[in-house]
Design an enzyme around this catalytic site. Structure first.
Site, short mmCIF file in Angstrom:
data_model
loop_
_atom_site.label_atom_id
_atom_site.label_comp_id
_atom_site.label_asym_id
_atom_site.label_seq_id
_atom_site.Cartn_x
_atom_site.Cartn_y
_atom_site.Cartn_z
CB CYS A 1 7.42 -8.59 -3.98
SG CYS A 1 8.65 -8.05 -2.79
CB CYS B 1 12.13 -2.63 -3.72
SG CYS B 1 11.09 -3.31 -5.03
FE1 FES Z 1 10.47 -7.60 -3.83
FE2 FES Z 1 11.73 -5.57 -4.95
S1 FES Z 1 10.25 -6.85 -5.88
S2 FES Z 1 11.92 -6.29 -2.94
#
Ligand code: FES
Length: 122
Positions: free
Chosen positions: A33, A102
């Protein structure tokens, strides 16, 4: 998407910020992400007496870092390395499957902070 406990911790996260004279600092980026987690530890006699975090991350990253840094305080360096993202996720009562990555950020940032601490001891 999140359960009540995750939302509660996200709304009232503990240990947010920096430690100015930290004994170790670990910064980890999440490849999936692009978010970032930084963990600071303050160590005295091999015991972590304070831990803080900063993140550019989602609610799951903030909640897991809050819990993980809380778990760190009072632990020895060796004990700190035993903290796994699964323990943090279990404490929070679970995360959505797409948010498990995450929680790995906090675990890896802790390990990086410990490695930084150890490298400074040499
Ligand atoms: Fe990036 Fe959760 S979506 S840390």
């Amino acid at each position: 998407m999140y359960n009540d406990r995750v939302l509660e911790v996200f709304a009232n996260p503990k240990n947010v910020g920096e430690i100015e004279n930290a004994s170790g600092v670990g910064t980890i980026g999440n490849a999936s992400c692009g978010d970032i987690m930084r963990v600071y530890i303050l160590v005295e006699n091999d015991v972590i007496i304070d831990a803080k975090f900063k993140t550019f991350g989602c609610a799951a990253a903030i909640a897991t870092a809050s819990v993980a840094t809380d778990m760190l305080i009072g632990k020895t360096i060796e004990e700190a390395l035993q903290i796994k993202n699964a323990d943090v996720v279990a404490y929070l009562g679970g995360l959505p499957p797409q948010k498990i990555h995450c929680s790995v950020l906090a675990e890896e940032a802790i390990q990086a902070a410990v490695a930084d601490y150890r490298s400074k001891q040499k």
